[in-house]
Design an enzyme around this catalytic site. Structure first.
Site, PDB file in Angstrom:
ATOM      1  N   GLU A  93       0.821  -1.211   0.000  1.00 48.74           N
ATOM      2  CA  GLU A  93       0.000   0.000   0.000  1.00 48.74           C
ATOM      3  C   GLU A  93       0.854   1.258   0.000  1.00 48.74           C
ATOM      4  OE1 GLU A  93      -2.430   0.029   3.443  1.00 48.74           O
ATOM      5  OE2 GLU A  93      -3.552  -1.768   2.901  1.00 48.74           O
ATOM      6  N   CYS A 334      -2.578   1.454   8.247  1.00 48.02           N
ATOM      7  CA  CYS A 334      -1.575   0.746   7.448  1.00 48.02           C
ATOM      8  C   CYS A 334      -1.951  -0.730   7.309  1.00 48.02           C
ATOM      9  CB  CYS A 334      -0.196   0.859   8.107  1.00 48.02           C
ATOM     10  SG  CYS A 334       0.492   2.512   8.086  1.00 48.02           S
TER      11      CYS A 334
END
Length: 348
Positions: A93, A334
């Site tokens: 990501e 996250c």
């Protein structure tokens, strides 16, 4: 994935590659310009280098790149979260954030994470592997290409523990700040760590001008061990000691990241204890309203508790801010987007 990632090579290493292939040194400089200046990820797009040289390179090298698998944009259109696939199919990501002073990108340094912090989505699947320097760079290059806007600040605070991937991280910093590459000032680079003391000491010796951000999240060992397994190896006194060394040796201010967790670390006594530890240090405390993860039991502190915590620190003359919330409506934590995507894929 081929044996060597060409995007991880420095300009001097590319010059050596050219010479080993019987080419003039300037061919290596041209290659570096194509890979990092023009940010190509396909040998076929390189037009002014000898075909034989490129064919030889392609036999053992790849130009690491990433492909967008999913993108989420916040309601305010000031934040976008990217799910990227790597050449081996693994997913990472990155987050793009638009500020008045420029665009920031938060990148991943590993596929997953082995640190095991109890409030983080990145650690849910453990560590799969480290990213190469080129794969870290590719996240920035792809976002610049997709948005059409230059990145002016880079934060290595996405999936993974950057100092657990030390050699690739250091190579990434050298490359992203290279004159013929993105040429980003090291002062515009932030590296986050959960507190790997030995690696912080190594980093200190590099004399870099980056900003070091230490994920503290607690004022003492008792609380820190509840949420961060790394605290069992590195006591908080040891972390503060190495941070003071770092400040003294580099002349750079340290940031302490402090996620506000309801009922765990957000009381008045916690703020006072944190203030005592930080007194006299050239540091900044970044209070972070926790991004809740459904698989975790931790919950975000109430707004009034976060505000009161900040006031106490300020009264004790500690430099502190509450991090502006960006992207809370788009799987902001996250690893959250990756995990949700993998769950959906597996269920299908």
């Amino acid at each position: 994935m081929k044996q060597f990632d060409l995007r991880s090579y420095t300009e001097q290493e590319m010059i050596c590659l050219a010479e080993q292939s019987g080419e003039k040194p300037f061919r290596g400089k041209q290659l570096f310009e194509w890979i990092h200046g023009r940010q190509v990820s396909d040998f076929a797009r390189i037009s002014n280098l000898p075909r034989k040289f490129l064919e030889n390179l392609a036999q053992e090298h790849e130009i690491s790149g990433v492909q967008i698998r999913k993108k989420q944009v916040s309601r305010d259109h000031d934040t976008a979260k990217y799910l990227f696939s790597l050449s081996d199919g693994n997913l990472v990501e990155s987050v793009w954030m638009k500020y008045h002073h420029g665009n920031s990108v938060c990148i991943s340094s590993q596929v997953g994470c082995r640190m095991g912090c109890s409030f983080c989505a990145s650690t849910l699947t453990g560590l799969t592997r480290n990213l190469t320097a080129g794969e870290m760079l590719s996240q920035i290059y792809e976002i610049q290409n997709e948005t059409g806007e230059r990145v002016s600040n880079v934060i290595v605070m996405g999936m993974g523990e950057p100092l657990d991937n030390y050699d690739n991280l250091l190579r990434f910093i050298r490359l992203v700040s290279a004159e013929r590459g993105l040429h980003l000032s090291q002062r515009s680079i932030t590296v986050s760590t959960c507190g790997l003391v030995d690696q912080i000491r190594r980093l200190m010796e590099e004399k870099l001008q980056i900003t070091l951000a230490v994920s503290l999240h607690a004022p003492n060992d008792e609380i820190r061990r509840q949420t961060m397994p790394v605290a069992n190896k590195y006591p908080i006194e040891e972390i503060f000691s190495v941070c003071r060394e770092y400040i003294e040796n580099t002349g750079r201010r340290i940031t302490f990241e402090y996620s506000m967790i309801d009922g765990i670390n957000d009381r008045r006594e916690h703020a006072l204890e944190l203030a005592r530890r930080c007194r006299g240090m050239n540091c900044h405390i970044n209070l972070i309203p926790l991004n809740e993860v459904k698989e975790r039991k931790t919950r975000r502190s109430r707004e009034e508790n976060i505000r009161d915590f900040k006031i106490i620190l300020e009264k004790n003359r500690i430099n502190v801010t509450i991090r502006r919330e960006m992207g809370s409506d788009i799987d902001a934590a996250c690893g959250q987007l990756r995990n949700n995507f993998m769950e959906q894929t597996n269920s299908d």
